[in-house]
Design a protein around this motif. Sequence first.
Motif, short mmCIF file in Angstrom:
data_model
loop_
_atom_site.label_atom_id
_atom_site.label_comp_id
_atom_site.label_asym_id
_atom_site.label_seq_id
_atom_site.Cartn_x
_atom_site.Cartn_y
_atom_site.Cartn_z
N ALA A 173 9.84 -9.55 -0.88
CA ALA A 173 10.04 -10.91 -0.20
C ALA A 173 11.55 -11.31 -0.66
N ALA A 174 11.83 -11.12 -1.92
CA ALA A 174 13.02 -11.56 -2.39
C ALA A 174 14.29 -10.86 -1.71
N TYR A 175 14.26 -9.46 -1.34
CA TYR A 175 15.18 -8.85 -0.48
C TYR A 175 15.17 -9.58 0.85
N LYS A 176 14.25 -9.96 1.46
CA LYS A 176 14.34 -10.58 2.86
C LYS A 176 15.08 -11.79 2.84
N LYS A 177 14.91 -12.73 1.79
CA LYS A 177 15.63 -13.85 1.40
C LYS A 177 16.95 -13.57 1.14
N LEU A 178 17.35 -12.94 0.39
CA LEU A 178 18.78 -12.39 0.00
C LEU A 178 19.62 -11.81 1.16
N SER A 179 18.80 -11.07 2.08
CA SER A 179 19.41 -10.37 3.18
C SER A 179 19.72 -11.60 4.22
N SER A 180 18.80 -12.71 4.18
CA SER A 180 19.13 -13.79 4.99
C SER A 180 20.35 -14.35 4.62
N ALA A 181 20.47 -14.58 3.40
CA ALA A 181 21.47 -15.39 2.77
C ALA A 181 22.81 -14.74 3.00
N ALA A 182 22.74 -13.53 2.98
CA ALA A 182 24.00 -12.54 3.14
C ALA A 182 24.61 -12.65 4.50
N LEU A 183 23.34 -12.72 5.63
CA LEU A 183 23.69 -12.83 7.18
C LEU A 183 24.48 -14.20 7.20
N LYS A 220 23.14 -20.80 0.37
CA LYS A 220 22.40 -21.29 -0.98
C LYS A 220 20.95 -21.40 -1.12
N ASN A 221 20.36 -22.27 -0.05
CA ASN A 221 18.89 -22.30 0.09
C ASN A 221 18.10 -20.94 0.01
N GLU A 222 18.57 -20.30 0.92
CA GLU A 222 18.04 -18.82 0.97
C GLU A 222 18.03 -17.90 -0.33
N LEU A 223 19.52 -18.16 -0.90
CA LEU A 223 19.52 -17.48 -2.33
C LEU A 223 18.68 -18.06 -3.34
N ALA A 224 18.49 -19.47 -3.35
CA ALA A 224 17.59 -19.88 -4.37
C ALA A 224 16.10 -19.54 -4.16
N ARG A 225 15.74 -19.30 -2.96
CA ARG A 225 14.33 -18.91 -2.37
C ARG A 225 13.96 -17.43 -2.87
N GLY A 226 15.38 -16.70 -2.80
CA GLY A 226 15.12 -15.34 -3.08
C GLY A 226 15.07 -15.08 -4.81
N LYS A 227 15.78 -16.00 -5.53
CA LYS A 227 15.80 -15.91 -6.78
C LYS A 227 14.38 -16.46 -7.39
N LEU A 228 13.89 -17.34 -6.53
CA LEU A 228 12.29 -17.65 -7.04
C LEU A 228 11.25 -16.64 -6.98
N GLN A 229 11.35 -15.87 -5.80
CA GLN A 229 10.79 -14.68 -5.52
C GLN A 229 10.90 -13.51 -6.39
N ALA A 230 12.05 -13.37 -7.00
CA ALA A 230 12.61 -12.23 -7.74
C ALA A 230 12.05 -12.43 -9.17
N GLU A 231 11.95 -13.64 -9.52
CA GLU A 231 11.48 -14.28 -10.98
C GLU A 231 10.15 -13.89 -11.14
N LYS A 232 9.26 -14.20 -9.90
CA LYS A 232 7.79 -14.04 -9.69
C LYS A 232 7.55 -12.39 -9.97
N ALA A 233 8.32 -11.76 -9.32
CA ALA A 233 8.19 -10.17 -9.16
C ALA A 233 8.50 -9.70 -10.39
N ARG A 234 9.64 -10.15 -11.34
CA ARG A 234 9.71 -9.79 -12.57
C ARG A 234 8.51 -10.36 -13.65
N LYS A 235 7.98 -11.11 -13.26
CA LYS A 235 6.63 -11.52 -14.24
C LYS A 235 5.36 -11.03 -14.00
N THR A 236 5.42 -9.94 -12.75
CA THR A 236 4.17 -9.42 -12.19
C THR A 236 4.20 -8.14 -12.59
#
Length: 239
Positions: A37-47, A10-26
Amino acid sequence: MKRIKRRLAKNELARGKLQAEKARKTLDSKADDLFEAAYKKLSSAALLDASNAEIFHYWGLVLYDQAQRKQGKEAKELYKTACEKFETALRLEPDSAKVMNDWGAALIEQAKNKPDKRAEALYGEAKEKIAAAEALEPGVGAYNLACIHSLRGEQKACQKYLEQGHQANSLPPLKHLKVDKDLDNVRNEKWFKNFLEKLAEEEEMETSEAEVVETEVEAEKQSEKNRGVSSWWRRLKRS
């Protein structure tokens, strides 16, 4: 141990969401680094928690969002990968209308870049997924179904689902409907112009009502403030 892994996921998912939101705004090339960076966090969460449908669903949404910024082969690969994530999410949560609908949306995008026969098969698959979502949660897939029928030149069905989406209050903002290329095949039709005019009138009415409510709230606040001052003055005078 499983509980700890799930918490870490859940922590990694939250970090992934944070990176994804930054990406959407860039809007510049730095967005790709943020998506990675978001995909790495989401991959870690999935593992850490491969049974969490939310991780794969969100991962698919991020891939879809990045694909919207790309063209050609790069976009195709991103849409394809997004569909794979949605498929995994749905396998983990078979009754999720939102996953079905989002998977269908990704299939629509894939269909746009395929030859006619392959496109029809993808549109059919997308329609099947979204119709299933609509059956589970009326309104959730209405707009996407309208887009499919518009792209296939099926005007009456397009109109039907736009109306259903309107009744369910699930349509995108009016400004999106005005520019969405998926609706280009019906854009010049009288019924569609009338539909947009109706939405514009309702939007204007809602804005006016919101302004009235805001004015009344401010007036009430001022009234309460004045009553407070008056009470203070009376207490002071009595003393």
